[in-house]
Scaffold this motif. Structure first.
Motif, PDB file in Angstrom:
ATOM      1  N   CYS A  11      -0.553   3.888  -2.995  1.00  0.00           N
ATOM      2  CA  CYS A  11       0.630   3.604  -3.816  1.00  0.00           C
ATOM      3  C   CYS A  11       1.798   3.076  -2.991  1.00  0.00           C
ATOM      4  O   CYS A  11       2.898   2.873  -3.532  1.00  0.00           O
ATOM      5  N   ALA A  14       2.753  -0.245  -4.423  1.00  0.00           N
ATOM      6  CA  ALA A  14       2.807  -0.327  -5.888  1.00  0.00           C
ATOM      7  C   ALA A  14       4.208  -0.728  -6.351  1.00  0.00           C
ATOM      8  O   ALA A  14       5.198  -0.606  -5.628  1.00  0.00           O
ATOM      9  N   ASP A  15       4.268  -1.215  -7.586  1.00  0.00           N
ATOM     10  CA  ASP A  15       5.558  -1.569  -8.184  1.00  0.00           C
ATOM     11  C   ASP A  15       6.367  -0.315  -8.468  1.00  0.00           C
ATOM     12  O   ASP A  15       5.855   0.806  -8.471  1.00  0.00           O
ATOM     13  N   SER A  16       7.638  -0.508  -8.730  1.00  0.00           N
ATOM     14  CA  SER A  16       8.535   0.627  -8.994  1.00  0.00           C
ATOM     15  C   SER A  16       8.136   1.336 -10.275  1.00  0.00           C
ATOM     16  O   SER A  16       7.570   0.741 -11.197  1.00  0.00           O
ATOM     17  N   GLY A  17       8.429   2.641 -10.323  1.00  0.00           N
ATOM     18  CA  GLY A  17       8.087   3.416 -11.504  1.00  0.00           C
ATOM     19  C   GLY A  17       8.356   4.887 -11.281  1.00  0.00           C
ATOM     20  O   GLY A  17       9.217   5.277 -10.490  1.00  0.00           O
ATOM     21  N   VAL A  35       1.577   6.428  -9.750  1.00  0.00           N
ATOM     22  CA  VAL A  35       2.871   5.822 -10.076  1.00  0.00           C
ATOM     23  C   VAL A  35       2.751   5.175 -11.452  1.00  0.00           C
ATOM     24  O   VAL A  35       1.843   4.362 -11.688  1.00  0.00           O
ATOM     25  N   HIS A  37       4.100   2.610 -14.150  1.00  0.00           N
ATOM     26  CA  HIS A  37       4.851   1.353 -14.083  1.00  0.00           C
ATOM     27  C   HIS A  37       5.579   1.072 -15.393  1.00  0.00           C
ATOM     28  O   HIS A  37       5.248   1.598 -16.449  1.00  0.00           O
ATOM     29  N   GLU A  74      14.515  -6.332  -8.301  1.00  0.00           N
ATOM     30  CA  GLU A  74      14.196  -4.917  -8.280  1.00  0.00           C
ATOM     31  C   GLU A  74      15.282  -4.096  -7.618  1.00  0.00           C
ATOM     32  O   GLU A  74      15.291  -2.873  -7.738  1.00  0.00           O
ATOM     33  N   ARG A 178      -3.499   0.257 -13.753  1.00  0.00           N
ATOM     34  CA  ARG A 178      -2.538  -0.775 -14.181  1.00  0.00           C
ATOM     35  C   ARG A 178      -3.206  -2.016 -14.731  1.00  0.00           C
ATOM     36  O   ARG A 178      -2.516  -2.892 -15.276  1.00  0.00           O
ATOM     37  N   ARG A 185       0.489   2.355 -17.787  1.00  0.00           N
ATOM     38  CA  ARG A 185      -0.177   1.699 -16.661  1.00  0.00           C
ATOM     39  C   ARG A 185       0.135   2.469 -15.381  1.00  0.00           C
ATOM     40  O   ARG A 185       1.301   2.754 -15.091  1.00  0.00           O
ATOM     41  N   SER A 187      -0.877   3.344 -11.063  1.00  0.00           N
ATOM     42  CA  SER A 187      -1.405   2.891  -9.773  1.00  0.00           C
ATOM     43  C   SER A 187      -1.892   4.118  -9.013  1.00  0.00           C
ATOM     44  O   SER A 187      -1.133   5.078  -8.823  1.00  0.00           O
TER      45      SER A 187
END
Length: 535
Positions: A11, A14-17, A35, A37, A74, A178, A185, A187
């Protein structure tokens, strides 16, 4: 207070979340599992956590927020992520962030003291772990330690067990990622490399029945491999494979006929060697002066039995090849069956040696018992059979005179009997040693945990003895970052922990008990069970 945050390495990009995981209050640890999303609906996230709790009986919650600033847009998510603490209330609230350019990490753990009081920030120690390895591994209890280290080791083991147990019981959370079309979704470790599975999906669509059969076989194998019975399954398969290989070798190039032709000459050679040994004992063995009358009687008695044995072998010689052919078929049931049959054949071929040993042992034991009884007579004692003890007793002159004569006769005849007993006991022990090696090999094939050893060799992280930590970053003003790595279980502990129960009989005599039985002429049965009736 120092909060230990276990963060999966999968992670880190991974994108923010939201950070989803379990809070362990006893260890002040937060185990991050996935995580969540954007976009998401809070009620759907809570429903997902409730489903995971119902499936794995593990209480999951939203532990905090994760911010990965890879793009300029972001960077504006910071205030929004901080406001999520009001929706998903948790104490402490974690805030993990990774910078876009420098790659530096920032970690905060905030506790809300009251509605009007500002939050208290705790120190955070970030521990990275490989989620896939932790999920597939099995943590074993630590070995015995000294008392001064036992307390610390127990506390550390409990903390690690909580991490491993949390990941293992949260398997329902890893069923969606995801790339799914669900409302939430995630991660986690299942999200890595999913894009490359398009070719596998196309192949599955093209060959439906074949892939269905392979999926069933793989599910059966995986179900067997997740339990301790996998060692037994591998042991049986290897046993049968080795037995079939032995059967193929025996029936190739007429090897059974060659063994049958060599068996009778070998039996004649052994009988001739025993005959020379008996003739040597009937003379003056090693210059010892024996009782000639008893020596001749015992020698002729054993020579007669040896002659009967040779006649018996020659009588069976026309049928030996057929017997070996049918006995060789037992190898199809496994190598251990063939080895057990070989042990029985050795016992039959050496039956005359066993008879010699029994005759010599009984005669020697009779004289030892007679001498011990007459020795008690000289001391005015006797053996009380009812009370199983030695009591005092008075004897008259005639009894003492006859006892003295019998004691003298038995004492002077003892060396001759003891020599025959010693020689045949050594021959018997030689046969027992050969059979013991065969039994040991059978026990090794049946009880060796081959699957666990192969797992330890190919996938060391599957059998974990503990963990070790490697420092990734330790700078002032920055959170301490560690990497958790699994220590594989040593091979000795693998064998000790996963050794299969043996069905064979093991020697129940200690060395002291064995020497005592040999000295007093008692018959030895190396593979007699404890509950069996003794002679």
């Amino acid at each position: 207070m120092v909060v230990k945050a276990f963060f999966p390495t999968c992670c880190a990009s991974a994108d923010s979340g939201l950070l989803v995981g379990r809070w362990v209050p006893e260890q002040s640890s937060a185990v991050v599992l996935a995580v969540v999303h954007f976009p998401f609906i809070p009620i759907q996230v809570k429903e997902l956590l409730a489903q995971v709790h119902q499936a794995g009986r593990v209480g999951l919650a939203v532990l905090g927020t994760w911010c990965h600033r890879r793009q300029e847009a972001e960077e504006r998510l910071g205030p929004f992520l901080e406001g999520l603490g009001a929706i998903f209330s948790h104490e402490p609230w974690l805030q993990l962030c990774r910078e876009r350019t420098s790659g530096l990490w920032s970690c905060k753990a905030t506790r809300q003291q009251g509605p009007t009081c500002p939050g208290v920030k705790d120190q955070v120690m970030l521990v990275f772990y490989d989620q896939r390895q932790v999920l597939l591994s099995q943590l074993h209890p630590p070995a015995a330690l000294p008392d001064r280290q036992a307390g610390d080791a127990t506390a550390s083991a409990e903390g690690l067990a909580a991490v491993f147990d949390t990941v293992a019981r949260s398997e329902a959370l890893f069923r969606s990622d995801r790339f799914d079309e669900g409302p939430v979704r995630l991660s986690h470790w299942q999200s890595e490399g999913v894009e490359a599975s398009i070719l596998a999906e196309l192949a599955k669509r093209a060959s439906g029945p074949v892939c269905l059969l392979l999926a069933c076989l793989l599910s059966l194998i995986s179900a067997a491999c997740t339990c301790r019975k996998a060692n037994m399954l591998v042991s049986v398969l290897l046993d049968v494979a080795l037995g079939l290989a032995l059967l193929s070798w025996l029936h190739g190039k007429d090897r059974i006929g060659q063994l049958a032709e060599a068996l009778v000459p070998v039996a004649d050679h052994v009988a001739e060697a025993l005959q020379h040994l008996l003739q040597w004992l009937m003379g003056a063995p090693a210059g010892l002066k024996m009782n000639r009358a008893l020596d001749q009687v015992l020698g002729r008695f054993f020579l007669y039995h040896l002659h009967l044995w040779i006649s018996y072998v020659h009588l069976l010689s026309p049928f030996i090849e057929h017997i070996l052919w049918h006995v060789g078929l037992s190898a199809c049931l496994g190598l251990t069956v063939a080895l057990s049959t070989l042990s029985d054949i050795i016992a039959l071929l050496t039956f005359h040696i066993y008879c010699f040993y029994v005759y010599g042992a009984r005669l020697y034991c009779l004289k030892i018992c007679g001498l011990s009884s007459l020795w008690r007579l000289f001391r005015g004692k006797k053996w009380n059979v009812l009370r199983q003890r030695v009591d005092s007793c008075s004897y008259d002159l005639d009894q003492l005179f006859i006892g003295t004569l019998l004691f003298t006769v038995l004492l002077f005849l003892l060396p001759t009997t003891a020599l025959y007993y010693l020689v045949f006991t050594l021959l018997r022990l030689l046969v027992v040693a050969v059979q013991g090696l065969i039994h040991l090999l059978v026990d090794l094939v049946n009880s060796l945990p081959l699957y666990s050893l192969g797992l330890r060799l190919c996938r060391p992280y599957r059998l974990a003895a503990g963990v070790k930590f490697r420092v990734l970053e330790h700078e002032a003003g920055r959170p301490l970052r560690l990497l958790m790595q699994i220590n594989p279980l040593p091979y000795g502990r693998v064998v000790h922990a996963y050794r299969l129960p043996s069905c064979g009989c093991h020697p129940t005599h200690s060395w002291g008990s064995l020497c005592r039985k040999l000295f007093f002429g008692e018959l030895i049965y190396p593979w007699r069970q404890r509950g069996d009736k003794q002679d």
